[in-house]
Design a protein around this motif. Structure first.
Motif, PDB file in Angstrom:
ATOM      1  N   THR A 189       0.921  -1.259   0.000  1.00 25.47           N
ATOM      2  CA  THR A 189       0.135   0.071  -0.009  1.00 25.47           C
ATOM      3  C   THR A 189       0.785   1.355  -0.234  1.00 25.47           C
ATOM      4  O   THR A 189       0.437   2.329  -0.003  1.00 25.47           O
ATOM      5  CB  THR A 189      -0.911   0.001   1.253  1.00 25.47           C
ATOM      6  N   THR A 230       1.260   4.774   4.956  1.00 31.02           N
ATOM      7  CA  THR A 230       0.689   5.414   3.898  1.00 31.02           C
ATOM      8  C   THR A 230      -0.162   4.143   3.346  1.00 31.02           C
ATOM      9  O   THR A 230       0.048   3.182   3.469  1.00 31.02           O
ATOM     10  CB  THR A 230       1.817   5.829   2.733  1.00 31.02           C
ATOM     11  N   LEU A 236      -1.400   4.691  -0.464  1.00 35.58           N
ATOM     12  CA  LEU A 236      -1.190   5.719  -1.406  1.00 35.58           C
ATOM     13  C   LEU A 236      -2.221   5.559  -2.588  1.00 35.58           C
ATOM     14  O   LEU A 236      -2.522   6.575  -2.957  1.00 35.58           O
ATOM     15  CB  LEU A 236       0.449   5.359  -2.440  1.00 35.58           C
ATOM     16  N   SER A 237      -2.983   4.502  -2.596  1.00 39.45           N
ATOM     17  CA  SER A 237      -4.084   4.384  -3.642  1.00 39.45           C
ATOM     18  C   SER A 237      -5.067   5.362  -3.244  1.00 39.45           C
ATOM     19  O   SER A 237      -6.152   5.901  -3.956  1.00 39.45           O
ATOM     20  CB  SER A 237      -4.476   3.009  -3.845  1.00 39.45           C
ATOM     21  N   LYS A 238      -5.257   5.416  -1.790  1.00 36.87           N
ATOM     22  CA  LYS A 238      -6.525   6.292  -1.501  1.00 36.87           C
ATOM     23  C   LYS A 238      -5.870   7.607  -0.656  1.00 36.87           C
ATOM     24  O   LYS A 238      -6.681   8.314  -0.092  1.00 36.87           O
ATOM     25  CB  LYS A 238      -7.187   5.436  -0.149  1.00 36.87           C
ATOM     26  N   ASP A 239      -4.556   7.910  -1.097  1.00 38.87           N
ATOM     27  CA  ASP A 239      -4.007   9.085  -0.510  1.00 38.87           C
ATOM     28  C   ASP A 239      -4.329   9.416   0.951  1.00 38.87           C
ATOM     29  O   ASP A 239      -4.433  10.496   1.473  1.00 38.87           O
ATOM     30  CB  ASP A 239      -4.660  10.382  -1.160  1.00 38.87           C
ATOM     31  N   VAL A 240      -3.946   8.310   1.724  1.00 31.95           N
ATOM     32  CA  VAL A 240      -4.081   8.206   3.046  1.00 31.95           C
ATOM     33  C   VAL A 240      -2.865   8.381   3.843  1.00 31.95           C
ATOM     34  O   VAL A 240      -1.941   7.403   3.477  1.00 31.95           O
ATOM     35  CB  VAL A 240      -5.111   7.093   3.529  1.00 31.95           C
ATOM     36  N   PHE A 241      -2.701   9.048   4.895  1.00 31.58           N
ATOM     37  CA  PHE A 241      -1.444   9.079   5.725  1.00 31.58           C
ATOM     38  C   PHE A 241      -1.866   9.034   7.087  1.00 31.58           C
ATOM     39  O   PHE A 241      -2.432   9.946   7.555  1.00 31.58           O
ATOM     40  CB  PHE A 241      -0.543  10.519   5.377  1.00 31.58           C
ATOM     41  N   LYS A 245       6.141  13.416   6.624  1.00 29.46           N
ATOM     42  CA  LYS A 245       5.757  13.242   5.293  1.00 29.46           C
ATOM     43  C   LYS A 245       7.219  13.715   4.541  1.00 29.46           C
ATOM     44  O   LYS A 245       7.566  12.915   3.587  1.00 29.46           O
ATOM     45  CB  LYS A 245       4.752  14.210   4.723  1.00 29.46           C
ATOM     46  N   ASN A 270       6.474   6.449  -4.373  1.00 25.88           N
ATOM     47  CA  ASN A 270       6.032   5.152  -5.178  1.00 25.88           C
ATOM     48  C   ASN A 270       7.227   4.273  -5.117  1.00 25.88           C
ATOM     49  O   ASN A 270       7.250   3.231  -5.409  1.00 25.88           O
ATOM     50  CB  ASN A 270       5.902   5.449  -6.594  1.00 25.88           C
TER      51      ASN A 270
END
Length: 529
Positions: free
Chosen positions: A450, A464, A466-471, A498, A510
Motif C-alpha cells: 500500500t 501510507t 497511497l491508492s487512497k491518498d491516506v497518511f 511526510k 512510489n
C-alpha cells in the motif's frame, strides 16, 4: 543428462569440503563464529519469549535468556525485499531498488522444458551487472577470513543463480534456488554449489506442495506420502551440523534461511506436544509442529556447539523475514482472505484492520498487533531479534534500541573485524551488544503493497495507503495496536514525517510501493532448447 546423486554421498561431500577448508587451526580465536538463523513467516507472537501460550519454544527462548532480546526490531513486510535488505544492508525504498526475479523457472527443469544450464543462463542474462556500491553480507565475512555457507531457501530470489550466489560471497550452499519450489517440503532436486542434486524418493514435481484452505480432501492430499520421502528441513539440518563440525577450527559465518514455518502446512509427524491438545484443529496441530521443529532445530545447533566446545566463541542470531501468515485457514475457524469472523467482512487494513481476536487466530501470531505479512502495519514488520554470545553478551538483557534488518550487515562487519568501507543504510548494533553507547537511527523506512512507512527513534510512525491518498500517524509507545490515528491531532508532526518519508524514498513515495508488476523482473526466456 543424468543428475542422480545419492544423498549419503552428498552429505559426505559436505564434510569433505569442510575438512579441506579447515586443515589449519583457527589463528584468530577472538573472531567469533557467526550463525544467523532466519525463520520464514515467523510472527513475533509465535515465540514463548514474546508471549506465545500454546507452542512452547524453550530453545529459541533460551537465546533471549542467555543473551539479548531486542524489543524494537523491524524488517520488511515480504520475503524477497526482506532478504535483499538483510544481505545488502540497504532498505527497500530506494529508486534503484533490489532486483527481484520472478519465481517458477526452476520448475521447468522437472517438466523437461529447460536444463539447469539454460535456467542459469536465463537468470544471469536478466540480472544487471553487479553494482560497485553494494556490499553483501557473506562477501564481507569472506574478506575478513571467514568460511561462509548458506543452507535452505537461498538468497532473495525469487529465482537465484549459481553465479549470483558466488558473487554474493558464499563459499558453499545447498538448497532451493527458486522460492516457489520452496513452498513444498519434499523437493525432487536441490542445488549444491551449482550442481543439481536429485533427492531419492522425492518424485513430486510440485515439491509436495498442498492446497489451502483446509478441507477433508486437502487433509487427505497432504497426508498422501507417495513420492514424499525426505523432508527438506531435515536435509538442511544435516548440512548445517556437518558444516559446523567441519569448520570447528576456523572462523565461519553460517546463514540458515529455513523454510519453517512458511506454508502450506507440511510436517512428517505431529509433535507429541499437540497430539492431544483439544484447543487445536488437526491442521493447527500440524502448523504448531512446524514451529516446534524449528525450535528443536535451534536446540540441536546449540547442542552441537557445546559438543564441539565452541559455544562460547559463537554468536547465534535468530530473527525472521516478515510478519505472521496463516496457513491453517478452515471454514468457520479462520479464513483467507482474512475475514472478520464476527461480521463476515474482509479486513482491508484501513478502516477495518486485522486483529487475531477478530480473525479467530488461536495462536495470535502477530502478538496482538494490527496486520500481517504483506502489510505496513506493525504485525507485518515487527520482528523477533535474539542474539546470544556467551563469551561476551551479558545474559537476560533486553534492548529498546530501534533496529532494522539492514543493521545486521554492518553488525557482522564489526563482529568479523572487517576493515573495508561498508556501503549500507544500516547502523551496527555491535556496541549495544557490548553495553556501550550505540549510534541510533533517526528513523527506519520500509515499503509495502500500500506504500511506504517510517518509524522514528522516539516512537512516531507514519503509514501510507497511497491508492487512497491516506497518511496515518501513530504514537507507538502508547498505541502498539495502531488503533488511534493522530494525523488530525498533530498536523505539524504529520507534515514533518511526510517530508522525511519522501526524502527516504529518494523523492518519490512510489519507490516504497511494492507490487509484483513493478518490483519483480520477468526472466527472459531462452527459446533455444
Amino acid at each position: 543428462m543424468n543428475f542422480k546423486r545419492d544423498l549419503i554421498n552428498l552429505l559426505l561431500l559436505f564434510v569433505l569440503t569442510g575438512i579441506t577448508s579447515c586443515s589449519k587451526k583457527n589463528t584468530h580465536p577472538e573472531h567469533p563464529n557467526i550463525i544467523l538463523i532466519y525463520a520464514d513467516d515467523l510472527g513475533i507472537g509465535l515465540l514463548g519469549a514474546e508471549g506465545q501460550q500454546i507452542i512452547k519454544t524453550p530453545n529459541i527462548d533460551k537465546l533471549a535468556s542467555n543473551g539479548i532480546r531486542f524489543q524494537n526490531a523491524y524488517s520488511c513486510m515480504l520475503c524477497a525485499p526482506a532478504r535483499a535488505s538483510l544481505l545488502t544492508g540497504r532498505h527497500d525504498c530506494h529508486a534503484d531498488g533490489h532486483e527481484i526475479t520472478d519465481a517458477g523457472i526452476y520448475k521447468k527443469i522437472s517438466t523437461g522444458e529447460y536444463t539447469p544450464e539454460q535456467v542459469e543462463e536465463m537468470i544471469n542474462k536478466t540480472l544487471s551487472p553487479m553494482p560497485d556500491n553494494i556490499d553483501f553480507m557473506a562477501d564481507i565475512a569472506r574478506k575478513a577470513g571467514y568460511r561462509t555457507a548458506e543452507y535452505g531457501k537461498l538468497e532473495w530470489g525469487f529465482a537465484a543463480s549459481d553465479k549470483q550466489m558466488k558473487e554474493h560471497g558464499w563459499d558453499q550452499y545447498f538448497g532451493y534456488l527458486d522460492h516457489v519450489r520452496a513452498h513444498g517440503f519434499y523437493p525432487p532436486f536441490l542445488f549444491h554449489n551449482g550442481k543439481l542434486i536429485e533427492i531419492e524418493g522425492n518424485t513430486r514435481t510440485d515439491c509436495g506442495k498442498t492446497s489451502e484452505p483446509e478441507t477433508p480432501e486437502v487433509y487427505s492430499e497432504r497426508w498422501n506420502m507417495e513420492g514424499k520421502t525426505k523432508y527438506s528441513q531435515e536435509l538442511f539440518m544435516d548440512s548445517v551440523l556437518h558444516f559446523i563440525e567441519a569448520n570447528r577450527n576456523r572462523p565461519f559465518f553460517l546463514y540458515f534461511p529455513t523454510q519453517l514455518p512458511h506454508g502450506p502446512v507440511a510436517i512428517p509427524a505431529v509433535h507429541p506436544d499437540f497430539e492431544n491438545d483439544d484447543r487445536l484443529m488437526p491442521i493447527e496441530k500440524e502448523y504448531a509442529s512446524m514451529v516446534k521443529m524449528l525450535d528443536d532445530n535451534v536446540g540441536q545447533i546449540i547442542d552441537e556447539l557445546k559438543r564441539l566446545q565452541i559455544l562460547e566463541n559463537t554468536v547465534v542470531i535468530f530473527t525472521s523475514d516478515n510478519g505472521h501468515e496463516i496457513y491453517y485457514a478452515q471454514e468457520g475457524r479462520v479464513q483467507k482472505p482474512y475475514t472478520n469472523m464476527q461480521t463476515g467482512k474482509r479486513f482491508n487494513n484501513l478502516d477495518s484492520k486485522y486483529y487475531s481476536e477478530l480473525a479467530g487466530d488461536v495462536f495470535d501470531g502477530n502478538g496482538g498487533r494490527a496486520g500481517m505479512k504483506r502489510s505496513n502495519l506493525q504485525g507485518g514488520i515487527v520482528m523477533p531479534l535474539l542474539i546470544q554470545w556467551p563469551d561476551r553478551i551479558k545474559p537476560g538483557r533486553t534492548s529498546n534500541l530501534l533496529t532494522a534488518n539492514y543493521d545486521l550487515l554492518p553488525t557482522i562487519a564489526d563482529l568479523t573485524g572487517y576493515k573495508g568501507e561498508v556501503f549500507t543504510d544500516g547502523l551496527s548494533i555491535y556496541n549495544e551488544l557490548m553495553e556501550q553507547e550505540n549510534a541510533e537511527h533517526d528513523y527506519l523506512v520500509y515499503s509495502s503493497f500500500t506504500g511506504p512507512t517510517l518509524i522514528t527513534n522516539d516512537g512516531w510512525k507514519i503509514r501510507t495507503f497511497l491508492s487512497k491518498d491516506v497518511f496515518e500517524l501513530y504514537y507507538l509507545p502508547h498505541d502498539f495496536k495502531e488503533e488511534h490515528n493522530l494525523a488530525e491531532a498533530y498536523p505539524e508532526k504529520l507534515e514533518a514525517l511526510k517530508k522525511a518519508l519522501l526524502a527516504a524514498c529518494d523523492g518519490d513515495l512510489n519507490n516504497g510501493l511494492y507490487s509484483s508488476a513493478k518490483s519483480q523482473m520477468r526472466i527472459k526466456v531462452n527459446d533455444q532448447k
